[in-house]
Design an enzyme around this catalytic site. Structure first.
Site, PDB file in Angstrom:
ATOM      1  N   CYS A  96       0.841  -1.204   0.000  1.00 27.53           N
ATOM      2  CA  CYS A  96       0.000   0.000   0.000  1.00 27.53           C
ATOM      3  C   CYS A  96       0.877   1.256   0.000  1.00 27.53           C
ATOM      4  CB  CYS A  96      -0.976  -0.043   1.171  1.00 27.53           C
ATOM      5  SG  CYS A  96      -2.272   1.177   1.042  1.00 27.53           S
ATOM      6  N   HIS A 226      -3.654  -5.304   0.862  1.00 30.53           N
ATOM      7  CA  HIS A 226      -2.988  -5.630   2.129  1.00 30.53           C
ATOM      8  C   HIS A 226      -3.032  -7.134   2.408  1.00 30.53           C
ATOM      9  CE1 HIS A 226      -2.244  -1.692   4.066  1.00 30.53           C
ATOM     10  NE2 HIS A 226      -3.241  -1.272   3.318  1.00 30.53           N
ATOM     11  N   GLU A 228      -1.424  -8.728   4.666  1.00 32.22           N
ATOM     12  CA  GLU A 228      -1.355  -8.986   6.114  1.00 32.22           C
ATOM     13  C   GLU A 228      -2.719  -8.805   6.782  1.00 32.22           C
ATOM     14  OE1 GLU A 228      -0.612  -6.310   4.660  1.00 32.22           O
ATOM     15  OE2 GLU A 228      -0.948  -4.555   5.915  1.00 32.22           O
TER      16      GLU A 228
END
Lengths: 263, 93
Positions: A96, A226, A228
């Site tokens: 990002c 993202h 994660e």
């Protein structure tokens, strides 16, 4: 390299976020991870690590342009060390805002920390901050981060950005990127076909639906979604009361860990 | 060396879609203004120490190339506004 002896470093400055999520994800896979502020990096610190992460967020308040200030800070303070790090084939991922930083530092889609960007992550065409789950199509396995997935697999991950429209200065530059298999992820329809610029599947108007790219060598990758935030099954939204057993973002980190084991 | 105030304007290159300008134009029309295309840019005023106006302009252009503008999408222009607190000829007019 033995995983037990390897370490990853998540860098932090004012305004970054999801650094802890990345640490938890990597440590779940057995890779010890330190979160370090840029000011904690002394000469030679980087050489202790096998992987470097530029996490998401709003570094330095997104002033000037998203990622611009941190990107130039890397150019002025970390150019040599990061150059050696990537030349050695060690892994770098920008997620990002981290992707925006790598572009502003000149590390993506180029090959060196030149300080001058050769692409841009411009304001979303929708003029909105897009914060939701999107589909990705795996376009290439050029990078270790995509080694555990198959080309044309469809992944489901969240995005959260206002400046994510990936553009290049010319059609030739785009063709070159595609030809070199540097386009790793493209925004897709739920059935896995490329979004072909259609909103809302392509959330920001990115050229060629580009969501993630790597450098020529493949060891540096940047992506707007993202992974994660889609690591554990419980992070994914429930569908008809059911959650996925594992998040689709997990494979990005698994690919990195597999690479480090063989490094 | 003199202190000069330089005005730097960074704007999108011609032909680049400007989402911020687009919604601003729509909002202006909603308010009844006969607004057409709107382009949004950024203005920086920077105090620099330089030997001459030309040197100050050169420094400002270098600032754009190294930080303030992204060559993929941005154009920029620079103008020296004041030299040691005094307005320049151009500004007086």
């Amino acid at each position: 390299m033995e995983l037990k002896k390897s370490k990853a470093c998540v860098l932090r400055v004012g305004g970054t976020n999801c650094d802890l999520e990345v640490k938890v994800a990597l440590e779940e896979l057995g890779l010890k991870t330190d979160i370090l502020h840029m000011n904690q990096l002394a000469d030679g610190t980087l050489s202790n690590y096998q992987m470097l992460v530029f996490p998401g967020g709003f570094s330095y308040g997104d002033y000037v342009r998203a990622g611009a200030i941190w990107g130039k800070e890397i150019f002025t303070k970390l150019r040599k060390e990061l150059g050696k790090f990537t030349d050695d084939g060690k892994l770098v991922i920008g997620i990002c805002n981290g992707f925006q930083v790598l572009v502003e530092a000149g590390l993506l889609p180029g090959n060196s920390v030149a300080g001058v960007p050769t692409a841009s992550l411009a304001n979303n065409s929708s003029a909105k901050y897009e914060c939701r789950w999107i589909y990705l199509r795996v376009e290439s396995r050029q990078t270790p981060f995509a080694r555990t997935i198959k080309v044309w697999d469809t992944l489901w991950m969240p995005i959260g950005h206002g400046e994510g429209r990936f553009i290049l200065p010319s059609e030739e530059a785009l063709n070159e990127l595609v030809k070199e298999n540097q386009v790793i992820f493209r925004y897709a329809m739920p059935d896995g076909r490329p979004a072909d610029g259609r909103y809302p599947h392509n959330p920001n108007g990115a050229a060629y639906d580009i969501a993630g790219i790597c450098n020529k060598k493949g060891n540096v990758m940047g992506m707007m979604p993202h992974p994660e935030r889609a690591f554990f099954g419980w992070q994914t939204p429930s569908q008809r009361g059911k959650r996925k057993a594992r998040g689709d973002g997990r494979c990005v980190f698994e690919g990195a860990v597999e690479y480090i084991k063989k490094y | 060396m003199r202190t000069m105030k330089v005005r730097i304007e960074v704007r999108l290159k011609a032909g680049h879609f400007d989402p911020e300008g687009d919604v601003t134009s729509k909002s202006l029309r909603d308010l009844g203004f006969p607004a057409g295309e709107v382009k949004v840019g950024k203005v920086y005023t920077v105090d620099v120490n330089a030997g001459s106006r030309e040197a100050a302009e050169k420094l400002a252009q270098e600032m754009c190339r190294k930080l303030l503008a992204n060559p993929t999408k941005d154009d920029f222009s620079v103008e020296v506004l004041t030299v040691e607190g005094r307005a320049t000829q151009k500004d007086k007019r």
